[in-house]
Write a protein that holds these residues in place. Structure first.
Motif: not given
Length: 150
Positions: A28-32, A39-46, A109-117
């Motif tokens: 379970l990941a809570y994302i702030g 997009s780059q930091s989002m991909q690194r986090m995932i 929008a970034l969270f939606a990208q995170m889900i898709a990635y």
């Protein structure tokens, strides 16, 4: 960006009494999301969440009890929940300061990208509902909780 991750036996999210996401064994990941995230930091986090070794090795007898398996190796589920309060500044006063959090429209929008990635990287991804009043239930396994930052 911050992610509070929990190793769970199960976790689920309801909105208005209806289930919107659920997993069994996994994270379970809570994302702030912060103002400077992209997009780059989002991909690194995932990538970090998926490969962070918080599961015990149950196959190699010499490694029993060691946390050396990641979510992908144990084929667990990932439940992503947007949580802007993780970005709160809490070091002064008695009220959280949310000035570091990303604006809601950009964050959505970034969270939606995170889900898709995440779905391109792992087959078992569930989510909460961005901006909704969510009821999150989980059975924390351990308990094991880690705060990851990018």
């Amino acid at each position: 960006m911050k992610a509070l991750i929990q190793r769970v036996s199960s976790a689920s999210v309801k909105v208005n009494g209806h289930s919107v996401g659920a997993i069994e064994h996994g994270i379970l990941a809570y994302i702030g999301l912060g103002k400077d995230d992209n997009s780059q930091s989002m991909q690194r986090m995932i990538d970090k969440i998926l490969t962070y070794r918080i599961f015990e090795n149950t196959e190699d007898i010499s490694k029993l009890g060691k946390l050396d398996q990641n979510l992908q190796q144990v084929k667990g589920g990932l439940l992503l929940v947007s949580q802007f309060t993780l970005m709160a500044r809490t070091d002064k006063g008695r009220r959280p300061d949310f000035g570091r959090a990303m604006a809601p429209d950009i964050a959505q929008a970034l969270f939606a990208q995170m889900i898709a990635y995440a779905k391109t990287q792992h087959p078992l991804v569930a989510t909460g509902e961005f901006g909704a009043n969510m009821q999150v239930a989980s059975v924390n396994d351990g308990p094991l909780n880690f705060l990851l930052e990018t």
